[in-house]
Scaffold this motif. Structure first.
Motif, PDB file in Angstrom:
ATOM      1  N   LEU A 993     -57.761 -30.859 -38.779  1.00  0.00           N
ATOM      2  CA  LEU A 993     -58.617 -29.885 -39.467  1.00  0.00           C
ATOM      3  C   LEU A 993     -59.656 -29.311 -38.512  1.00  0.00           C
ATOM      4  O   LEU A 993     -59.951 -28.114 -38.527  1.00  0.00           O
ATOM      5  N   LYS A 994     -60.162 -30.168 -37.634  1.00  0.00           N
ATOM      6  CA  LYS A 994     -61.150 -29.713 -36.661  1.00  0.00           C
ATOM      7  C   LYS A 994     -60.523 -28.684 -35.728  1.00  0.00           C
ATOM      8  O   LYS A 994     -61.082 -27.621 -35.467  1.00  0.00           O
ATOM      9  N   THR A 995     -59.335 -29.018 -35.218  1.00  0.00           N
ATOM     10  CA  THR A 995     -58.645 -28.099 -34.311  1.00  0.00           C
ATOM     11  C   THR A 995     -58.332 -26.779 -35.010  1.00  0.00           C
ATOM     12  O   THR A 995     -58.463 -25.704 -34.440  1.00  0.00           O
ATOM     13  N   PHE A 996     -57.936 -26.905 -36.282  1.00  0.00           N
ATOM     14  CA  PHE A 996     -57.636 -25.718 -37.062  1.00  0.00           C
ATOM     15  C   PHE A 996     -58.846 -24.783 -37.072  1.00  0.00           C
ATOM     16  O   PHE A 996     -58.740 -23.583 -36.813  1.00  0.00           O
ATOM     17  N   ASN A 997     -60.000 -25.373 -37.336  1.00  0.00           N
ATOM     18  CA  ASN A 997     -61.217 -24.560 -37.403  1.00  0.00           C
ATOM     19  C   ASN A 997     -61.564 -23.964 -36.045  1.00  0.00           C
ATOM     20  O   ASN A 997     -61.992 -22.815 -35.956  1.00  0.00           O
ATOM     21  N   ALA A 998     -61.336 -24.743 -35.011  1.00  0.00           N
ATOM     22  CA  ALA A 998     -61.622 -24.240 -33.666  1.00  0.00           C
ATOM     23  C   ALA A 998     -60.769 -23.014 -33.379  1.00  0.00           C
ATOM     24  O   ALA A 998     -61.245 -22.012 -32.839  1.00  0.00           O
ATOM     25  N   ILE A 999     -59.477 -23.088 -33.758  1.00  0.00           N
ATOM     26  CA  ILE A 999     -58.576 -21.963 -33.507  1.00  0.00           C
ATOM     27  C   ILE A 999     -59.021 -20.743 -34.304  1.00  0.00           C
ATOM     28  O   ILE A 999     -59.019 -19.615 -33.803  1.00  0.00           O
ATOM     29  N   LYS A1000     -59.427 -21.029 -35.515  1.00  0.00           N
ATOM     30  CA  LYS A1000     -59.892 -19.927 -36.361  1.00  0.00           C
ATOM     31  C   LYS A1000     -61.048 -19.193 -35.665  1.00  0.00           C
ATOM     32  O   LYS A1000     -61.084 -17.968 -35.611  1.00  0.00           O
ATOM     33  N   LYS A1001     -61.933 -19.979 -35.081  1.00  0.00           N
ATOM     34  CA  LYS A1001     -63.079 -19.380 -34.397  1.00  0.00           C
ATOM     35  C   LYS A1001     -62.631 -18.519 -33.228  1.00  0.00           C
ATOM     36  O   LYS A1001     -63.107 -17.411 -33.035  1.00  0.00           O
ATOM     37  N   ILE A1002     -61.688 -19.042 -32.425  1.00  0.00           N
ATOM     38  CA  ILE A1002     -61.210 -18.270 -31.282  1.00  0.00           C
ATOM     39  C   ILE A1002     -60.603 -16.958 -31.760  1.00  0.00           C
ATOM     40  O   ILE A1002     -60.882 -15.892 -31.215  1.00  0.00           O
ATOM     41  N   ARG A1003     -59.806 -17.058 -32.819  1.00  0.00           N
ATOM     42  CA  ARG A1003     -59.160 -15.854 -33.347  1.00  0.00           C
ATOM     43  C   ARG A1003     -60.197 -14.830 -33.783  1.00  0.00           C
ATOM     44  O   ARG A1003     -60.086 -13.649 -33.481  1.00  0.00           O
ATOM     45  N   GLU A1004     -61.208 -15.343 -34.487  1.00  0.00           N
ATOM     46  CA  GLU A1004     -62.237 -14.435 -34.983  1.00  0.00           C
ATOM     47  C   GLU A1004     -62.950 -13.739 -33.837  1.00  0.00           C
ATOM     48  O   GLU A1004     -63.125 -12.521 -33.826  1.00  0.00           O
ATOM     49  N   SER A1005     -63.303 -14.522 -32.803  1.00  0.00           N
ATOM     50  CA  SER A1005     -64.050 -13.911 -31.702  1.00  0.00           C
ATOM     51  C   SER A1005     -63.185 -12.936 -30.923  1.00  0.00           C
ATOM     52  O   SER A1005     -63.665 -11.914 -30.448  1.00  0.00           O
ATOM     53  N   SER A1006     -61.901 -13.216 -30.782  1.00  0.00           N
ATOM     54  CA  SER A1006     -61.056 -12.331 -29.978  1.00  0.00           C
ATOM     55  C   SER A1006     -60.636 -11.083 -30.760  1.00  0.00           C
ATOM     56  O   SER A1006     -60.310 -10.052 -30.193  1.00  0.00           O
ATOM     57  N   SER A1007     -60.679 -11.191 -32.082  1.00  0.00           N
ATOM     58  CA  SER A1007     -60.229 -10.034 -32.883  1.00  0.00           C
ATOM     59  C   SER A1007     -61.209  -8.864 -32.766  1.00  0.00           C
ATOM     60  O   SER A1007     -60.890  -7.739 -33.074  1.00  0.00           O
ATOM     61  N   THR A1008     -62.468  -9.154 -32.290  1.00  0.00           N
ATOM     62  CA  THR A1008     -63.429  -8.059 -32.115  1.00  0.00           C
ATOM     63  C   THR A1008     -62.985  -7.095 -31.028  1.00  0.00           C
ATOM     64  O   THR A1008     -63.249  -5.920 -31.084  1.00  0.00           O
ATOM     65  N   SER A1009     -62.312  -7.642 -30.009  1.00  0.00           N
ATOM     66  CA  SER A1009     -61.778  -6.738 -28.986  1.00  0.00           C
ATOM     67  C   SER A1009     -60.262  -6.768 -29.091  1.00  0.00           C
ATOM     68  O   SER A1009     -59.622  -7.702 -28.650  1.00  0.00           O
ATOM     69  N   PRO A1010     -59.704  -5.748 -29.666  1.00  0.00           N
ATOM     70  CA  PRO A1010     -58.267  -5.745 -29.933  1.00  0.00           C
ATOM     71  C   PRO A1010     -57.464  -5.956 -28.651  1.00  0.00           C
ATOM     72  O   PRO A1010     -57.849  -5.491 -27.578  1.00  0.00           O
ATOM     73  N   VAL A1011     -56.349  -6.599 -28.803  1.00  0.00           N
ATOM     74  CA  VAL A1011     -55.534  -7.004 -27.669  1.00  0.00           C
ATOM     75  C   VAL A1011     -55.086  -5.801 -26.847  1.00  0.00           C
ATOM     76  O   VAL A1011     -55.182  -5.785 -25.631  1.00  0.00           O
ATOM     77  N   ALA A1012     -54.649  -4.779 -27.526  1.00  0.00           N
ATOM     78  CA  ALA A1012     -54.095  -3.619 -26.822  1.00  0.00           C
ATOM     79  C   ALA A1012     -55.119  -3.010 -25.869  1.00  0.00           C
ATOM     80  O   ALA A1012     -54.816  -2.679 -24.731  1.00  0.00           O
ATOM     81  N   GLU A1013     -56.342  -2.903 -26.341  1.00  0.00           N
ATOM     82  CA  GLU A1013     -57.393  -2.330 -25.514  1.00  0.00           C
ATOM     83  C   GLU A1013     -57.611  -3.137 -24.248  1.00  0.00           C
ATOM     84  O   GLU A1013     -57.644  -2.600 -23.155  1.00  0.00           O
ATOM     85  N   ALA A1014     -57.750  -4.367 -24.457  1.00  0.00           N
ATOM     86  CA  ALA A1014     -57.999  -5.261 -23.335  1.00  0.00           C
ATOM     87  C   ALA A1014     -56.940  -5.079 -22.268  1.00  0.00           C
ATOM     88  O   ALA A1014     -57.246  -4.971 -21.083  1.00  0.00           O
ATOM     89  N   GLU A1015     -55.730  -4.960 -22.719  1.00  0.00           N
ATOM     90  CA  GLU A1015     -54.630  -4.811 -21.778  1.00  0.00           C
ATOM     91  C   GLU A1015     -54.838  -3.569 -20.911  1.00  0.00           C
ATOM     92  O   GLU A1015     -54.719  -3.617 -19.698  1.00  0.00           O
ATOM     93  N   GLY A1016     -55.171  -2.481 -21.585  1.00  0.00           N
ATOM     94  CA  GLY A1016     -55.366  -1.229 -20.880  1.00  0.00           C
ATOM     95  C   GLY A1016     -56.404  -1.316 -19.779  1.00  0.00           C
ATOM     96  O   GLY A1016     -56.155  -0.908 -18.644  1.00  0.00           O
ATOM     97  N   THR A1017     -57.554  -1.888 -20.117  1.00  0.00           N
ATOM     98  CA  THR A1017     -58.622  -1.995 -19.140  1.00  0.00           C
ATOM     99  C   THR A1017     -58.187  -2.754 -17.906  1.00  0.00           C
ATOM    100  O   THR A1017     -58.419  -2.341 -16.783  1.00  0.00           O
ATOM    101  N   ILE A1018     -57.582  -3.838 -18.167  1.00  0.00           N
ATOM    102  CA  ILE A1018     -57.208  -4.705 -17.045  1.00  0.00           C
ATOM    103  C   ILE A1018     -56.211  -3.996 -16.139  1.00  0.00           C
ATOM    104  O   ILE A1018     -56.328  -4.027 -14.921  1.00  0.00           O
ATOM    105  N   MET A1019     -55.302  -3.318 -16.763  1.00  0.00           N
ATOM    106  CA  MET A1019     -54.300  -2.583 -15.997  1.00  0.00           C
ATOM    107  C   MET A1019     -54.967  -1.601 -15.043  1.00  0.00           C
ATOM    108  O   MET A1019     -54.632  -1.509 -13.873  1.00  0.00           O
ATOM    109  N   GLU A1020     -55.915  -0.893 -15.590  1.00  0.00           N
ATOM    110  CA  GLU A1020     -56.586   0.111 -14.788  1.00  0.00           C
ATOM    111  C   GLU A1020     -57.327  -0.520 -13.621  1.00  0.00           C
ATOM    112  O   GLU A1020     -57.245  -0.071 -12.498  1.00  0.00           O
TER     113      GLU A1020
END
Ligand SMILES: [Zn+2]
Ligand SMILES: [Zn+2]
Ligand SMILES: [Zn+2]
Ligand SMILES: [Zn+2]
Ligand SMILES: [Zn+2]
Ligand SMILES: [Zn+2]
Ligand SMILES: [Zn+2]
Length: 1751
Positions: A993-1020
């Protein structure tokens, strides 16, 4: 007749010796037909020299052969006197840079684990010590004989091919120069001529098969017809059979028969009869008749003596050739050329071929001679080695077939040379490409396994002994294949590729015959009647394991080869399984909205096989495709579209389901054969190419399938599909009362299935499957082994798979994961897991057996509790999969998986007793944990290229869909968290349950910067760097390509299956026992304590109340009570002996009254200290005796003790005992009737005693004359005042005590002298005193060696034993004949105070003074008790003590200070020094001028003090136990002034010389009389030796630090009885250092009417029956006692890991562990060897059955 023959022989010899070698050679040089000339010479002379009688006369034959036959050849060859010719040759020769030393049996060989190309590359000891490998990790073994040193062979070593010696011989020019340039043309021609003739002669005669007829060239007219009956060796008949048969057949003694048998065994043949044809034929028929009953008969031939003669010379010639070529490489080359020259019959007709092809027909001796010649010629010449290799390969099939049918061991077969040839990489490579060797070997192998079933698979008959024997021989071919493959090619030619793949084809054919062999069907109803055969198939698999791995290694080295091999392997697999779906209606499975077609197949109903080598090889190759990235680079070249995942997984899955079902108990009726197969399937020896590859194959198949489909097929194969497709299955259980067994079975199957899923997703540690390297894999294995418990190095090695080079790769990584803990005095060094590694622990590690798993779980939880952590054992973080396997993780989040998890959790929530188990739940929790770890990893490593598609957390949050509407997995976990019945799993659920919550937190924090965008920046950003961009681009292309393949692969999806395991466990734990050391606490007193004499401290002995261990009753020790006894063990001893050559020759006549200072044979008494009533013991002993008699009649078993000899085990501690000692009060206090103040001084006392003795003598004389009636002159004897010789003292002891006094006395006498018990014998009391004195002396030595104080440090059992022993010895006279003891006293006394009546007594140089003291003191009461003048007994004791002490000082002065010449201590200062100087001068006066120059007083006093110390210490112990006066506290500790304190305790002046000064008058007379003794004079004149003082303690021999030097020493040791033969079991006596030829017929001797081996015989002289040996080949300590007792003991040699290596199996370098050797020495010094054997035999009954006397 014999002498006639003899003289005839001598006459011939004389005529032969007149031949001139030079003349003969001259004739040959002129000859036109040299061959004819030489053959005539041989035909004439050979029969005259060899085989002239029944027995060979090697010396004479050699001498004559050299003179008449070989001499001319040498002259011819050199063209001059060979005495000059050969040295010239030798000088011209450039020494070889190859060592080539041929190993003797038992010689140590060394292999470098870092640098040797393979483990068969070895060095001799000399080369090894001069090589760089000394400093590397090396292995040491003993050679089985044959084989040679590889020093100088650059192909054998990766580094350091030369030792320092052979390095000097490397030629500067790299290229090989022709060795013939050093020889003249003439020389070459002559050598060629003579070699050609002689080599052909030898080959022809050795391979000659007629028994009665010579080759025509060698026939002579008028030969005399004598014959030999020749007996040949075979490996079928035993020594005993042969010996027995020979005695019957040729009417010889057993000794002769043994001689014959030994020679037959060694040389392979021996003539057993000589005479006319009839006479020999008769013996032959008896032998054949007698040995043909069960087996084939022994081989016997009647041969004409001249054939035997020529054959003997033929062998001599080969040896001669071998030595001649040693002079020059040129000669060697010519011999090779002669040997390999094609003969007239074309191919394979050279002399070398001829010999090889006849190999199996030759006898052992002939074989080894020509093998040796091959090794020193063909294999030592680089050019011809290659040619020979080709001949060998061409003949390979024939040679192997001959070997398989031959019955000699491999080392005697020419086939064994394969190791010398095939392991040379360049030769192996050449033979593969030019002679197609791989294919040849495999085909030959297949030809020998003829039995096949209808499908063409191998079928093995019942595995009989004979079959096993044949099969073992066939297996040597696999070994050859291994040799060929062992060094892997770096460069591939097309030819090599071609031939390797051809070999690979053959190999696949072989595997095809194994695929599906030994199929089994589940037995229902009845048990199987007969266990089916399974061992042969597994043996084959096991032997092939490394070959299979090596095939893969070869494939991995070349992309083209890998691709081709993969194709071939797949094709064969498809052939094997063509039509596995035939004739079956496919069934459709549906679950969670997924559907899949599969076949109908039940493991529990149809045939299934564990052998799937083709599938497994394909799995291995598939991993290589991934690892080498060939799969991504050349997808178009691979037959990927032909892969059918359901077909790939089907058979491995069946095999794993079989294991699961066996574990669930469904196959119980199939018996042990199946259990064994399952065991080996998982075993470390097989698993790499069995179980492991099945998992990989499943991973391969599943990675190409829809995971839902796979899971459904798996459910179906596990026969669990119904359960999970029926929604309310769980509920049904509670309502219906279903069969409990079935429920249990299903539960186990579910558990096993879950375990399989865990493995499929979690096992990523093979390089190619996951992103790991080989080091990670091995680290993980070690971590999991050490998670169970700390382990020794060898345990770890055993738990890890070894590669073909016997390496586990452990050493390189162990430091990273474990800490080493050194061993103590026992036990071994252990590796402990480093704490930081516990995070990698996986509870479901796939190599754990069930027992290991639960032990590891327990250990890890315990560790967590200790660290105050929660006890959850979550799955570890895993490395990522390689792309080819990446889709496997999706199993975890597939619908069917979630459904399975949900269902099981549901059962747990509902908590009905049947449908679920805790371990099922535990596995589900583990799987959930794995999925969470996976998701977290994905999120944390999110990169530009990927979108996280792993969404397990989302899926488990969703509740189930209708119709079930079950709660979500997450919800159920939350419910279960509070379930009281799941206490153990709470921590794990909380972690989830603890790990579950930890993952939830990571997901929440990363969802603020959408994956696709991040990819673009790095590529450039990254595109700024061109280089980086380029790399990026390539990676992108690779990725696309990869994806394409993955798509291609996952396109083809179809079918199914499942798994399991079962294992054995064994644990043995031994606990050590400890003994306590007790203080005998002293009484505190101010006045100095004195142990003896009139001033003896008066002690009131405390009442002693003891408890009987048998009846538990208490009793006080009193003179008139019933006797209490101590269990005791009396043994003869040579531990203190200073002369091991001396032993009691004739015990009946031996007089033990005076002990010689050499102490060569003493009697030791020990005790375990346990007390019994005498009568209780008697009853116990009678019962033991009765029981043993019954037992021995019933089943003739031995026991660890010999009841007939009075032996028994202490009823409490099982310590070996053979008698009992009575417990007594201090005997002196009983007879000390009076206490007078006015006591005589020494002078008066000696005078009185002398008078008394004289009176007794007269009295005796009278008695004797009186009895002989002739009483003439009755002189009234002059009795000294108060002396009443008629007085007979009353015996104070109770009957029971008296009886025990006799019992122990008789036992001591019986054992000490090894005679029949006789309580009347006058020597009985002497033996009792002797044992008392000897035992005290041994204890004093031990305390001294250990630097322990004299008192206060003895274990209480020894303290009790010495006390009882001393008091017993003192009381024994009361049970003996009064006059006998009195007489002993008189004799003893006369040795110091001369009495003309007692002549011929030993001189003071030849008396051990402590023995004398004890005997005098203990026999004195017989005289004293008749003295009513008022002298006290204690006064006597003191005077005796002083007198003996002075005698000892004189002894010391006479013997000790002869060597050193004083350290210029000019003026003696101390009074002691002055006194001793004065005494020495007196002594010089008495001894005449013989004594050396006068040393300094300081020096004299020092040597007196040192010399007398042991005596004083022994005396202190003796009087302490005799009189019971406690020891002063000063001598209970180590400290200064010990000497002074001892003197004071013993009532001696600390200036000992004062004793002489006080009694100078009498002492001068005595000293003079001592020095006047003839022996003393002789000694002073240098005519003899004498023991000097202080005697040094005996130690066991010094052992070398490096064990291999012992092996070397032993390999140079040859049997002393069979002339130069190597001993098979060289055994070192650790007491005296003698090397013995143990466990062998040759060295058996007769001892007391029985044949015993060399060790047993040796113990009788060296150790009075007790022996400590080191068996050098086995690295094992052997304890022997008597003929029937023995045990093995851990050797004092340890490897670097703190382990012993009994049997030298591991071969790690061994070094002496001094502490352990000291421990063995202590056992010996304490006389505990026999006791140790007893304990070992009680603990391990099999030791009792061993025939120790034959060692
Ligand atoms: Zn060597
Ligand atoms: Zn060398
Ligand atoms: Zn090395
Ligand atoms: Zn009792
Ligand atoms: Zn005991
Ligand atoms: Zn010995
Ligand atoms: Zn021997």
């Amino acid at each position: 007749m014999a002498s006639e023959l003899e003289s005839e022989v001598q006459a011939i010899d004389r005529s032969l010796l007149e031949c001139s070698a030079e003349e003969t050679a001259g004739k040959w040089l002129q000859a036109t037909d040299l061959t004819r000339e030489v053959y005539q010479h041989l035909a004439h002379y050979v029969p005259k020299i060899y085989c002239r009688g029944p027995n060979p006369a090697p010396q004479r034959e050699d001498m004559l052969a050299q003179h008449v036959l070989l001499g001319p050849m040498e002259w011819y060859l050199c063209g001059e006197d060979p005495a000059f010719g050969f040295p010239k040759l030798e000088q011209a020769n450039k020494p070889s840079h190859l060592c080539g030393r041929v190993f003797k049996v038992g010689e140590p060989t060394y292999s470098c684990r870092d640098c040797a190309v393979d483990p068969t590359c070895v060095l001799c000891m000399e080369c090894f010590l001069g090589s760089i490998h000394r400093e590397h990790r090396y292995r040491m073994t003993t050679s089985g004989g044959g084989g040679f040193c590889d020093c100088g062979d650059t192909e054998a070593w990766k580094e350091g091919p030369y030792c320092t010696k052979h390095e000097l011989n490397i030629s500067e020019t790299e290229e090989e120069e022709d060795p013939l340039i050093h020889l003249t043309e003439d020389m070459i021609a002559r050598t060629y001529n003579i070699f050609a003739i002689m080599f052909r002669y030898a080959v022809d005669i050795l391979t000659w098969e007629k028994e009665n007829e010579l080759p025509p060239d060698l026939e002579v007219v008028g030969k005399s017809d004598t014959y030999y009956c020749m007996l040949f060796n075979d490996e079928v008949h035993t020594y005993e059979q042969v010996i027995y048969t020979l005695q019957k057949a040729v009417n010889c003694t057993q000794k002769e028969a043994i001689g014959f048998a030994t020679t037959v065994d060694r040389d392979g043949r021996r003539s057993v009869r000589y005479g006319d044809f009839q006479y020999c034929e008769q013996a032959k028929s008896v032998i054949v008749r007698n040995t043909s009953r069960q087996t084939k008969p022994l081989k016997v031939q009647v041969m004409h003596s001249s054939i035997v003669a020529h054959q003997s010379f033929g062998l001599k010639l080969l040896t001669w050739l071998g030595s001649i070529i040693g002079y020059s490489d040129g000669l060697r080359r010519i011999l090779c050329q002669v040997g390999l020259q094609e003969g007239p019959d074309g191919e394979n007709s050279s002399l070398v071929d001829k010999l090889m092809l006849c190999d199996s027909k030759l006898w052992k001796g002939a074989r080894s001679v020509y093998h040796q010649l091959f090794m020193s010629s063909l294999l030592m010449d680089l050019k011809y080695k290659k040619l020979f290799a080709i001949h060998f390969a061409k003949n390979y099939e024939r040679l192997q077939s001959d070997y398989v049918t031959d019955d000699h061991d491999r080392e005697f077969s020419i086939a064994d040379l394969s190791v010398q040839i095939f392991t040379v990489p360049s030769l192996a490579r050449m033979l593969i490409t030019e002679e197609n060797l791989m294919t040849t070997i495999i085909k030959t192998f297949m030809d020998h396994l003829k039995h096949r079933d209808v499908q063409g698979r191998f079928q093995f008959e019942r595995y009989t002994a004979l079959q096993a024997f044949k099969f073992r021989r066939v297996q040597s071919l696999i070994l050859d294949l291994k040799y060929v493959l062992i060094s892997k090619p770096t460069d591939w030619s097309d030819e090599l590729r071609h031939k390797f793949l051809e070999g690979f084809d053959a190999f696949l054919e072989l595997l095809k015959c194994m695929q599906g062999m030994d199929p089994i069907t589940r037995q229902v109803g009845q048990h199987i009647e007969m266990e089916p055969e399974w061992e042969a198939a597994f043996t084959l698999q096991m032997k092939l394991t490394h070959v299979i791995s090596m095939m893969q290694d070869w494939c991995a080295l070349d992309e083209k080869v890998l691709i081709e091999a993969y194709k071939k392997c797949l094709a064969v697999l498809m052939q094997c399984h063509s039509g596995f779906t035939d004739g079956e209606q496919p069934i459709t499975l549906t679950l969670c909205g997924h559907a899949v077609d599969t076949i109908r197949y039940c493991v529990s109903q149809e045939k299934v096989s564990i052998h799937l080598p083709v599938s497994r090889l394909l799995a291995g190759l598939h991993v290589l495709l991934s690892k080498s990235e060939v799969a991504y680079k050349f997808p178009e070249l691979l037959p990927l579209s032909e892969l059918s995942p359901p077909m790939l997984i089907e058979h491995p899955l069946r095999c794993l389901v079989l294991c699961a079902q066996v574990h669930a108990g469904m196959w119980r009726r199939n018996g042990f054969s199946l259990v064994n197969q399952i065991y080996y399937y998982h075993n470390v020896k097989c698993r790499r190419e069995m179980f492991d590859k099945d998992i990989v194959m499943l991973q391969t198949g599943v990675s190409m399938m829809d995971p839902n489909h796979f899971l459904m097929i798996m459910l179906s194969r596990f026969e669990l599909y119904q359960i999970f497709s029926t929604p309310d299955y769980g509920k049904r259980f509670s309502s219906e009362n279903t069969n409990k067994d079935v429920v249990q079975q299903n539960n186990t199957l579910i558990e096993e299935m879950l375990y399989l899923i865990i493995m499929l997703v979690g096992e990523r540690f093979s390089p190619g499957v996951g992103h790991v390297n080989a080091t990670d894999e091995i680290k993980r294995e070690i971590i999991h082994q050490l998670s169970i418990r700390p382990m020794a190095h060898s345990e770890l090695v055993k738990a890890l798979p070894e590669d073909e080079n016997k390496e586990t790769g452990m050493e390189s990584v162990i430091e990273a994961v474990a800490c080493f803990k050194k061993p103590g005095l026992t036990g071994r060094g252990l590796y402990e897991l480093k704490p930081e590694c516990t995070k990698d622990f996986n509870l479901y590690f796939y190599h754990f057996s069930r027992a290991e798993q639960s032990k590891a779980e327990e250990a890890q939880r315990k560790l967590k509790r200790q660290n105050r952590e929660d006890t959850a054992l979550p799955p570890p973080v895993l490395p990522p999969f390689c792309p080819l396997f990446a889709s496997l993780v999706n199993i975890l989040q597939s619908d069917v998986m979630l459904c399975i998890m949900g269902t099981i959790l549901q059962w747990a929530v509902e908590h009905n007793g049947y449908a679920w188990s805790e371990s099922m739940l535990q596995r589900v929790l583990h799987l959930i944990g794995m999925a969470l770890q996976e998701e977290k990893q994905h999120l944390e490593n999110v990169s530009e290229e990927s979108v996280v598609t792993f969404t397990f957390t989302q899926k488990i949050s969703k509740p189930g869909e209708s119709p079930s509407n079950s709660p979500s997995i997450l919800a159920m976990l939350e419910t279960l968290q509070n379930a009281p019945y799941l206490e153990v799993h709470k921590d794990m659920i909380r972690w989830i349950l603890k790990t579950f919550n930890a993952i939830k937190k990571i997901r929440e924090s990363s969802s603020t910067s959408p994956v696709a965008e991040a990819e673009g920046t790095i590529m450039e950003e990254s595109s700024k760097d061109k280089d980086k961009a380029e790399r990026k681009r390539k990676a992108e292309i690779a990725r696309l390509r990869r994806e394409k393949i993955m798509a291609q692969m996952s396109e083809m999806q179809r079918h199914f299956i499942d798994e399991n395991k079962e294992l054995f466990q064994q644990t043995l734990e031994l606990d050590a026992s400890t003994s306590t050391v007790l203080d005998n606490s002293p009484m505190i007193s101010d006045t100095p304590l004195i142990a003896l004499g009139p001033e003896q401290t008066q002690i009131t002995e405390q009442r002693q109340i003891v408890t009987c261990i048998l009846c538990q009753e208490e009793q006080e020790v009193k003179v008139d009570n019933k006797a209490m006894v101590l269990a005791a063990f009396v043994q003869r001893s040579t531990v203190l002996s200073k002369n091991r050559n001396k032993f009691i020759q004739d015990p009946e006549k031996y007089n033990p009254l005076f002990m010689h200072p050499e102490l060569s044979c003493g009697t030791h008494t020990g005790s375990c200290g346990h007390i019994m009533h005498a009568h209780c013991w008697q009853r116990y002993f009678d019962a033991v005796q009765a029981k043993e008699q019954r037992r021995q009649q019933r089943l003739r078993v031995h026991t660890s003790y010999d009841v007939e000899n009075g032996e028994f085990l202490c009823p409490l501690c099982e310590c070996l005992s053979n008698t009992v000692i009575p417990l007594l009060l201090p005997p002196r206090s009983i007879s000390n009737r009076l206490d007078f103040s006015d006591q005589p001084n020494l002078v008066q006392w000696i005078k009185t005693i002398s008078q008394q003795i004289k009176a007794l003598q007269i009295l005796r004389k009278e008695e004797s004359t009186l009895s002989s009636e002739n009483s003439e002159s009755m002189i009234e004897p002059q009795f000294p005042e108060g002396f009443r010789p008629d007085f007979q003292p009353k015996n104070p002891y109770s009957e029971s005590i008296k009886e025990m006094l006799t019992t122990f006395g008789t036992a001591t006498y019986k054992v000490g002298l090894k005679v029949h018990p006789n309580e009347e014998d006058p020597r009985v009391p002497i033996m009792c005193w002797g044992s008392c004195a000897y035992t005290i002396q041994t204890i004093e030595r031990i305390l001294n060696d250990e630097e322990k104080p004299l008192f206060g440090h003895l274990p209480c059992r020894q303290d009790d034993c010495l006390k009882s022993l001393t008091r017993f010895a003192a009381a024994h006279w009361t049970a003996a004949s009064f006059s006998v003891v009195q007489e002993h006293f008189c004799t003893l006394f006369a040795s110091l105070v001369p009495n003309e009546k007692y002549g011929n007594l030993p001189s003071i140089l030849d008396i051990d003074m402590f023995h004398l003291l004890v005997s005098l003191v203990l026999s004195f009461p017989t005289l004293q008790c008749q003295d009513f003048s008022g002298f006290s007994l204690t006064t006597g004791d003191l005077h005796i003590f002083h007198l003996v002490t002075m005698a000892h000082i004189i002894q010391i002065l006479l013997t000790s200070c002869t060597e050193e010449n004083g350290m210029d201590q000019e003026n003696p200062t101390g009074e002691e020094e002055l006194a001793v100087l004065a005494l020495y001068k007196t002594l010089c006066h008495c001894a005449g001028s013989a004594l050396k120059e006068i040393p300094s007083g300081w020096h004299l006093w020092r040597s007196v003090k040192a010399g007398i110390m042991p005596f004083l210490r022994c005396s202190a112990l003796f009087f302490h136990y005799l009189n019971g006066v406690p020891a002063p506290s000063e001598i209970q500790v180590i400290g200064a002034n010990q000497f002074e304190h001892l003197c004071s305790y013993l009532s001696l002046p600390s200036n000992l010389i004062c004793l002489f000064q006080e009694n100078s008058k009498i002492m001068n007379t005595l000293i003079e009389s001592w020095c006047n003794n003839n022996e003393v004079k002789k000694y002073l004149e240098g005519g003899r030796q004498a023991i000097s003082y202080a005697r040094e303690s005996n130690k066991l021999i010094d052992l070398p630090d490096d064990y291999s030097s012992l092996i070397n020493q032993a390999s140079n040791f040859s049997c002393p009885k069979s002339g130069g033969d190597k001993s098979r079991a060289p055994t070192l006596c650790l007491v005296c250092g003698t090397m013995l030829c143990s466990q062998s017929y040759c060295c058996q001797t007769e001892l007391e009417g029985e044949d015993v081996g060399a060790c047993t015989a040796h113990t009788y002289t060296c150790g009075s029956g007790v022996g400590i040996f080191l068996r050098v080949r086995e690295c094992q300590v052997l304890f022997l006692a008597g003929k029937t007792k023995g045990c093995f003991y851990a050797p004092p040699y340890l490897d670097d890991y703190g382990e012993t290596d009994q049997g030298l199996r591991r071969g790690n370098p061994l070094h002496l562990c001094k502490e352990r050797f000291k421990k063995i020495q202590k056992l010996w010094q304490q006389h505990s060897i026999t006791e140790e054997i007893g304990h070992a035999q009680e603990a391990n009954q099999t030791l009792v059955g061993i025939d120790w006397q034959h060692l």
